[in-house]
Every structure is written in structure tokens, then in C-alpha cells.
Design an enzyme around this catalytic site. Structure first.
Site: not given
Ligand code: DSN
Length: 415
Positions: A52, A198, A233, A224, A227
Site C-alpha cells: 500500500y 488524450d 495496463r 494509457t 496500447k
Molecule cells: N477501449 C479503448 C480502445 O479499444 O480503443 C479506448 O481507450
């Protein structure tokens, strides 16, 4: 791999084995998915998951944070260096909580935001009515032009001058073209709005230097990390020094409690990987592969939304092939290609059916596939459509997809 799980929980072990088998034997073309390095995975599976660490490095609400502090400081330093940002918060659990933090840091419930419509390629968290962003804020949306299927910045400016949102939001989940950050900045300045971009989808392209960075133009950049960035993640927020205090305070304690320190450390691993020449080449290859795939599909009569791509994804409107997005997704799954159905601009079908599919190259490029494989895949897709009623032909195509996968082994040392 999974030795302990195998001993203690054979049911879950079987699922883990099956998923590894699926990832190995299918052509992964979901544009938002990728295959992390073993180093990222090991870090996520580490003892840091036990800790934590509410608060921030050296200012925690728990003892024993000496080592996780180092991990978080490393992740922050690397994120700032990678993106040339003044400040970074590496704690968001996801893109969704990164965006929630960015909104609530500067807006009050009921304030107005203006983002790209989900059905025109935007993100769920950019004000869709079923999402917190649409429930908490007065969300307005811009769309792409019906003629070019790209963003018309003059029209966006007109809309912004009428709506006067407190925050202008850029970024997309299914938009294959470059963004004009300079224009977004000048529109935001005209209405005195905060500019949030974003970059979740294109973060790896920005990190690898093949796409311009939104960072110098924006007040806040969210992302994020899993990707095109190919990390664990999770989420990330970059900002100017001036905006950072409000962001930190809102991410914790405003939006989140204890950060996931195993994931924070894995983000540090990812950011270091992204600084290598190998990653820069990877970013170039993702874009080159998408371009080759797009050209090969257009040669075969497929309609690409906006007529092509500048990034790692294609949005293919399959209505001229007598298919819906849903039936195309199912057909491709049948021949060993994983993708997702996706609305196309001005779609007449429901979001559950749609008229398009989104195809991405991040995962295939990680496997080492290049232009020759993209052409083969375009051919498999085309022959699947031509033979959609012919079971034997589809089975043979699945065999071709599996052969391609075997030629580019995924996690070869993993048993
Ligand atoms: N769910 C995501 C995507 O597949 O592009 C968006 O952040």
C-alpha cells in the site's frame, strides 16, 4: 511459467494456458492491444503488488515505502524525459481514471466539455452520456466532416465559439489521421478553455518520434500505457508545472486510493524500453505496416474511412461488401483474425452492430511482421469476404493465418 498456479489452482492455470495459446495462434489486430515484454510482465507479477502506498513519493500514508518510492520516482522521471513533459503522474489505474482526474482537477460537475463524438472515433470517456464523463459534465461533441471523414477545424472552432466549453478535449480511439494540435491550442485560447489531449492510441507513435507530440501545446495530456506504448495496463497524466498540483491532488485522494505499485514499476520498465532505438524502429514499422495494409485493402475494394491512415489503425467501412461490423468481426474471428466492430462516422447501424471494423498493427508489428505479411493478411481478409458462405474455404484461410503466426512466434521461451 505459471508453476505455482498450476499446483494451487489448476482451473485458472488451464485458462492462462488457453489464453497464451489463443494469443499465439491468432492474428491480433485489435488496435488498442499489444504484447508487453517479459520484463514488463515480470514486474507486474512482483512483490510490489503487496504494498500500500497512498500518497506520493516521500509523502505517503503508509510506512515501508522506501523501495516503491524509488520505483515511482524512476517512472516519473522516465515519463517526463520520454515525452519532454514538465510533470508526470504515473498512478492512474487506467485511461478512464486519468481522464476523470484531469476533468475533476479543473472542472466542477455540470461544467461543459467539448470532445470528439464516440461514434465519430472519439473515446467513451470524452463525454458519452452513459459514461461518468457524460453523467457528471455537460458534454458536447464535435464530429468529422461527411465529405472528408476527417476533423474540420474551422467547423470545430465555430462550434467552440458557440458552446464555449471550459475544456476542449482532443484524442480518439478510432481516428486514423494526424491531429492538428496547433489549431486545437488556438481554439482553446480563443475561448479561454483548458486543452486536454488524450493520446492513449498514439502514445507509442509520439514516444517513438513518428508522430508530433501534443505535450508542448496542451495543458494536460492523458494516456494509457498498454496500447502502442506496449507497457502494462494502466494510465498516465502529463502536464505543465502550473497545472500539476491540482492534478496530483485530484488523482489521490480525489479519484483513487492506493496506487498499484507493481504496475507503476512496470510503467517505468516500459518507459525505458520506449527510449531505445529498437522502439523507435517499432513505432515506424507500426505506421508503415498500417499504410501497406490499408493500400492492399483499398486495392481489393474496401472503403477506408478518411481514405487511408497516418497512424497504426484503419477504420474499414464494410457496408459495400454486404456486411455489418458485427458480421465482419465474426467472419474474421473464424479465419483467425481478432479485431473489433466499430461505428463509422454517420453510421446507420446501432453501436452493437455497426458498419465497420477497426484494424490495428501494434501487436502484429511486435511479433515482427512487416509489409509482406500485411499484404498476405489483406488477401486473407478479402478471400474471407468472398468466401463467407464456404466453410471449407474459411477453414483453409484459418490455416493460413495460423501458419503466419507460427512463422512469428510469440513469447517463444514461455512454456
Ligand atoms: N477501449 C479503448 C480502445 O479499444 O480503443 C479506448 O481507450
Amino acid at each position: 511459467m505459471y508453476d505455482e498456479v498450476r499446483k494451487t489452482d489448476p482451473e485458472i492455470a488451464a485458462i492462462l494456458d488457453a489464453e497464451l495459446g489463443r494469443q499465439r495462434s491468432q492474428l491480433e489486430m485489435i488496435a488498442s492491444e499489444n504484447f508487453t515484454s517479459r520484463a514488463v510482465m515480470e514486474t507486474m507479477g512482483s512483490t510490489l503488488t503487496n504494498k500500500y502506498a497512498e500518497g506520493y513519493p516521500k509523502k505517503r500514508y503508509y510506512g515501508g515505502c522506501i523501495h516503491v518510492d524509488e520505483a515511482e520516482m524512476l517512472a516519473k522521471r522516465r515519463a517526463m524525459a520520454l515525452f519532454g513533459a514538465e510533470r508526470a503522474n504515473v498512478q492512474p489505474h487506467s485511461g478512464s481514471t486519468a481522464n476523470m482526474t484531469a476533468y475533476l482537477a479543473f472542472l466542477k460537475p455540470g461544467d461543459k466539455i467539448l470532445g470528439l463524438s464516440l461514434s465519430h472515433g472519439g473515446h467513451l470517456t470524452h463525454g458519452h452520456p452513459v459514461n461518468f464523463s457524460g453523467l457528471l459534465f455537460e458534454a458536447k461533441h464535435y464530429e468529422v466532416s461527411p465529405e472528408t471523414e476527417t476533423i474540420d477545424y474551422d467547423k470545430l472552432r465555430d462550434q467552440a465559439l458557440i458552446e464555449r466549453p471550459k475544456m476542449l478535449v482532443g484524442g480518439a480511439s478510432a481516428y486514423p489521421r494526424f491531429w492538428d494540435y496547433e489549431k486545437l491550442r488556438s481554439i482553446a485560447d480563443e475561448i479561454d478553455a483548458i486543452l486536454l489531449f488524450d493520446m492513449a492510441h498514439i502514445a507509442g507513435l509520439v514516444a517513438g518520434g513518428v508522430h508530433a507530440s501534443p505535450v508542448p501545446f496542451c495543458d494536460v495530456v492523458t494516456s494509457t500505457t498498454h496500447k502502442t506504448l506496449r507497457g502494462p495496463r494502466g494510465g498516465l497524466i502529463l502536464s505543465t508545472k502550473e497545472k500539476f498540483k491540482a492534478i496530483n491532488k485530484m488523482n489521490f485522494p480525489g479519484v483513487q486510493g492506493g496506487p498499484l505499485m507493481h504496475v507503476v514499476a512496470a510503467k517505468a520498465v516500459c518507459f525505458q524500453e520506449c527510449m531505445t532505438d529498437e522502439f523507435k524502429q517499432y513505432a515506424k514499422d507500426m505506421v508503415a505496416n498500417a499504410s501497406v495494409l490499408g493500400d492492399a485493402l483499398m486495392e481489393r475494394g474496401f472503403h477506408l474511412v478518411s481514405g487511408g491512415t497516418d497512424n497504426h489503425l484503419l477504420l474499414v467501412n464494410v457496408s459495400n461488401k454486404g456486411l455489418t461490423g458485427k458480421s465482419m468481426e465474426e467472419l474474421l474471428e473464424h479465419v483467425g483474425i481478432t479485431c473489433n466492430k466499430n461505428t463509422v462516422p454517420f453510421d446507420k447501424e446501432s453501436p452493437f452492430v455497426t458498419s465497420g471494423v477497426r484494424l490495428g498493427t501494434p501487436a502484429l508489428t511486435t511479433r515482427g511482421m512487416g509489409p509482406d505479411e500485411m499484404k498476405k493478411i489483406a488477401d486473407i481478409i478479402d478471400r474471407a469476404v468472398q468466401n463467407m458462405e464456404n466453410q471449407d474455404a474459411l477453414d483453409a484461410l484459418r490455416g493460413e493465418a495460423e501458419e503466419l503466426c507460427k512463422a512469428f512466434p510469440l513469447y517463444p521461451g514461455m512454456k
